[in-house]
Motif scaffolding. Structure first.
Motif, PDB file in Angstrom:
ATOM      1  N   ARG A  75      42.739 -83.970 -16.038  1.00 38.73           N
ATOM      2  CA  ARG A  75      43.240 -84.476 -14.757  1.00 38.73           C
ATOM      3  C   ARG A  75      43.078 -83.416 -13.654  1.00 38.73           C
ATOM      4  O   ARG A  75      42.771 -83.753 -12.507  1.00 38.73           O
ATOM      5  CB  ARG A  75      44.710 -84.884 -14.882  1.00 38.73           C
ATOM      6  N   LEU A  76      43.292 -82.157 -14.007  1.00 36.23           N
ATOM      7  CA  LEU A  76      43.092 -81.088 -13.019  1.00 36.23           C
ATOM      8  C   LEU A  76      41.654 -81.076 -12.537  1.00 36.23           C
ATOM      9  O   LEU A  76      41.369 -80.859 -11.352  1.00 36.23           O
ATOM     10  CB  LEU A  76      43.454 -79.729 -13.625  1.00 36.23           C
ATOM     11  N   HIS A  77      40.704 -81.293 -13.460  1.00 35.40           N
ATOM     12  CA  HIS A  77      39.290 -81.299 -13.073  1.00 35.40           C
ATOM     13  C   HIS A  77      38.958 -82.483 -12.175  1.00 35.40           C
ATOM     14  O   HIS A  77      38.065 -82.383 -11.337  1.00 35.40           O
ATOM     15  CB  HIS A  77      38.413 -81.343 -14.329  1.00 35.40           C
ATOM     16  N   GLN A  78      39.659 -83.585 -12.334  1.00 35.83           N
ATOM     17  CA  GLN A  78      39.329 -84.771 -11.569  1.00 35.83           C
ATOM     18  C   GLN A  78      39.982 -84.809 -10.189  1.00 35.83           C
ATOM     19  O   GLN A  78      39.559 -85.567  -9.323  1.00 35.83           O
ATOM     20  CB  GLN A  78      39.742 -86.021 -12.356  1.00 35.83           C
ATOM     21  N   GLY A 104      39.721 -91.042 -18.450  1.00 37.37           N
ATOM     22  CA  GLY A 104      39.818 -89.667 -17.990  1.00 37.37           C
ATOM     23  C   GLY A 104      38.557 -88.895 -18.282  1.00 37.37           C
ATOM     24  O   GLY A 104      37.597 -89.396 -18.833  1.00 37.37           O
ATOM     25  N   ALA A 105      38.613 -87.570 -17.911  1.00 37.98           N
ATOM     26  CA  ALA A 105      37.476 -86.703 -18.130  1.00 37.98           C
ATOM     27  C   ALA A 105      37.168 -86.613 -19.593  1.00 37.98           C
ATOM     28  O   ALA A 105      38.014 -86.396 -20.410  1.00 37.98           O
ATOM     29  CB  ALA A 105      37.774 -85.318 -17.557  1.00 37.98           C
ATOM     30  N   GLY A 106      35.928 -86.734 -19.927  1.00 36.36           N
ATOM     31  CA  GLY A 106      35.516 -86.612 -21.309  1.00 36.36           C
ATOM     32  C   GLY A 106      35.665 -87.898 -22.069  1.00 36.36           C
ATOM     33  O   GLY A 106      35.229 -88.016 -23.204  1.00 36.36           O
ATOM     34  N   GLY A 134      32.078 -84.297 -12.907  1.00 37.71           N
ATOM     35  CA  GLY A 134      32.551 -84.023 -14.257  1.00 37.71           C
ATOM     36  C   GLY A 134      31.634 -84.607 -15.305  1.00 37.71           C
ATOM     37  O   GLY A 134      31.368 -83.982 -16.347  1.00 37.71           O
ATOM     38  N   SER A 135      31.129 -85.819 -15.063  1.00 34.96           N
ATOM     39  CA  SER A 135      30.215 -86.446 -16.013  1.00 34.96           C
ATOM     40  C   SER A 135      28.929 -85.647 -16.132  1.00 34.96           C
ATOM     41  O   SER A 135      28.418 -85.426 -17.232  1.00 34.96           O
ATOM     42  CB  SER A 135      29.906 -87.873 -15.547  1.00 34.96           C
TER      43      SER A 135
END
Length: 517
Positions: A396-399, A443-445, A469-470
């Motif tokens: 979530r921090l990355h997004q 979410g991420a990943g 992120g993707s």
């Protein structure tokens, strides 16, 4: 202040001695113990270095030195040939940085002994000290055969600031640049992403000069930290660093803050006051939010920058100044010049060198590093009680878009220190951060990361954070696949360090299969 001695072992190695080694005279205890025999050689810690082949003999030397200092440790340097300059430098460079962290220069005065170790190792001590990579005093133990005559003292300090000492100008300039670059690396500009590496390199170049600098970037990116780095690693680093925010004062008050005033200059001016320009004499003046200056103050500032002199408000005498000005703004000064809101001549006077501090969204690879650094601050405040961040929370921090940049991230981490006990999960994040990734599974990943979201059957464009992120996850997975899971090789291919890659693998749920680490 505590005292630290760093020295190579003089106890030799296992196996035949090198051809250039002579037999030590009978009764000669060697340079390390001879240094420690001196009355003035009292240390609080001693670090003895050796190569693997010398570990066993060096332990005896360490035991004999234990009575001379409360803390004595042996460090084995992984070098098989101590006459190889390249191998020694690759080992001693990181070692110097580790010593700086374990024994901070603010609390420890360091001595390095030049009389032990190979000639190549001794030469590298001189390079590291002279380049500022290892703040230390260099000592030499005079061979026993020459004491007491002609040298009455067995130990002397080696200094290379002798008048007339030969120097190569290009080498001197390179040492200045390397010193600035090395110091900016361990300053508060945290991060190993490509934008941060480029920022540190640019700061190192600017710090070695005396030109004015203009720092641009969004609010919260760390413009004042960049200004401090320029000052601290410049020739003015021993002088004052004065910071002033131009956006918090009314026009009349700001003029007094900048240039000072004489007694009676205006109502309430009971006595003479020096402005920040005078306070920064011999050092650096950081003017934040320079774009908020009124036209009248802009004109006064331009005159001071042009002449190098000022008059206090209400005064008649001129005062000579020696100040480097570093300005900062989050506004587009070029556009303000075109609109007539900022003086063109002042703009070009300020922008001797432009430094752009990247926003946090452009350096996503630094999020884990910054979180770790801020968690260290939290841990210190909580007296050692640390926090663990879950993988989903990291995603979530990355997004999150981080409109408040590093300042927002630091505030978020410090908030965890108040409300979290041991673990930080998605529910502990600020609502806008927790909501950044959408519903679980997106979410991420996750399987849908980077894919367009659908609402009522209509396809929507993925957010920039999702798309970045993707792409990053795909690049990491591809590098691991190409290099058969070898983390070190994959990290080199991606241009990041090994620990950064491991953190990204954890965040994206990636594992290496069967490869060497």
């Amino acid at each position: 202040m505590n005292r630290l001695l760093v020295t190579w072992s003089d106890a030799g190695t296992l196996g035949p001695s090198p051809a250039h080694h002579g037999r030590r005279p009978e009764g000669d205890r060697g340079p390390v113990l001879r240094l420690l025999d001196q009355e003035e050689s009292r240390y609080d810690a001693i670090v003895v270095l050796t190569i693997p082949a010398g570990e066993a003999p060096s332990r005896a030397l360490v035991e004999r030195a234990r009575g001379r200092a409360p803390r004595v440790e042996l460090r084995v340097v992984d070098v098989d040939d101590p006459s190889d300059y390249a191998k020694l430098f690759r080992a001693l460079g990181p070692l110097a940085a580790k010593l700086g962290r374990a024994f901070p220069p603010a609390a420890w005065a360091t001595d390095v002994l030049l009389s032990a170790g190979t000639p190549q190792a001794q030469t590298l001590w001189v390079i590291l000290v002279q380049a500022g990579l290892l703040p230390a005093r260099m000592l030499q133990v005079i061979p026993a055969a020459f004491v007491p005559a002609p040298h009455p003292r067995a130990v002397r300090e080696v200094r290379l600031d002798i008048e007339g000492f030969p120097e190569i100008r290009a080498l001197r300039e390179e040492v200045v640049r390397l010193r600035a670059e090395a110091r900016t690396r361990d300053a508060v500009l945290v991060g190993e992403s490509e934008p941060m590496r480029a920022l540190r390199a640019r700061i190192a170049r600017v710090a070695a000069t005396d030109v004015p600098a203009l720092i641009v970037g969004e609010t919260g990116t760390g413009k004042e930290l960049a200004a401090r780095a320029i000052h601290e690693h410049s020739p003015r680093g021993r002088g004052p660093f004065i910071a002033e925010n131009c956006g918090v004062f009314a026009e009349g008050v700001l003029a007094s803050e900048l240039f000072g005033h004489e007694a009676g200059a205006f109502t309430g001016a009971a006595g003479r006051r020096r402005g920040v320009f005078e306070q920064a004499h011999g050092g650096t003046l950081f003017l934040d939010e320079i774009g908020e200056l009124s036209p009248r103050v802009q004109a006064s500032l331009l005159r001071v920058l042009q002449d190098g002199r000022l008059r206090r408000v209400g005064g008649e005498a001129t005062i000579q100044l020696d100040v480097r000005v570093v300005a900062a703004t989050h506004r587009d000064l070029g556009a303000m010049v075109a609109q007539g809101a900022f003086r063109e001549d002042l703009y070009y006077r300020l922008r001797g060198a432009i430094i752009e501090v990247p926003p946090l969204r452009a350096r996503g690879g630094d999020i884990e590093i910054l979180v770790d650094a801020f968690l260290d601050e939290v841990r210190a405040r909580r007296k050692g009680r640390g926090l663990q961040v879950t993988r989903e929370a990291l995603r979530r921090l990355h997004q999150h878009a981080w409109p408040g940049n590093v300042r927002e991230l630091r505030a978020e981490v410090h908030r965890w220190g108040v409300f979290c006990d041991a673990t930080v999960d998605v529910g502990d994040l600020a609502p806008e951060i927790a909501a950044a990734a959408g519903p679980a599974g997106e979410g991420a990943g996750g399987p849908g990361r980077g894919a367009p979201a659908k609402t009522g059957g209509a396809e929507e464009v993925a957010t920039l954070a999702d798309a970045v992120g993707s792409a990053e996850r795909a690049a990491v997975a591809r590098a691991l696949d190409v290099h058969q899971g070898n983390i070190s090789r994959a990290a080199r291919a991606l241009g990041v360090d090994r620990n950064t890659l491991k953190r990204k693998m954890t965040a994206y749920g990636l594992r290496h299969a069967g490869g060497a680490a």
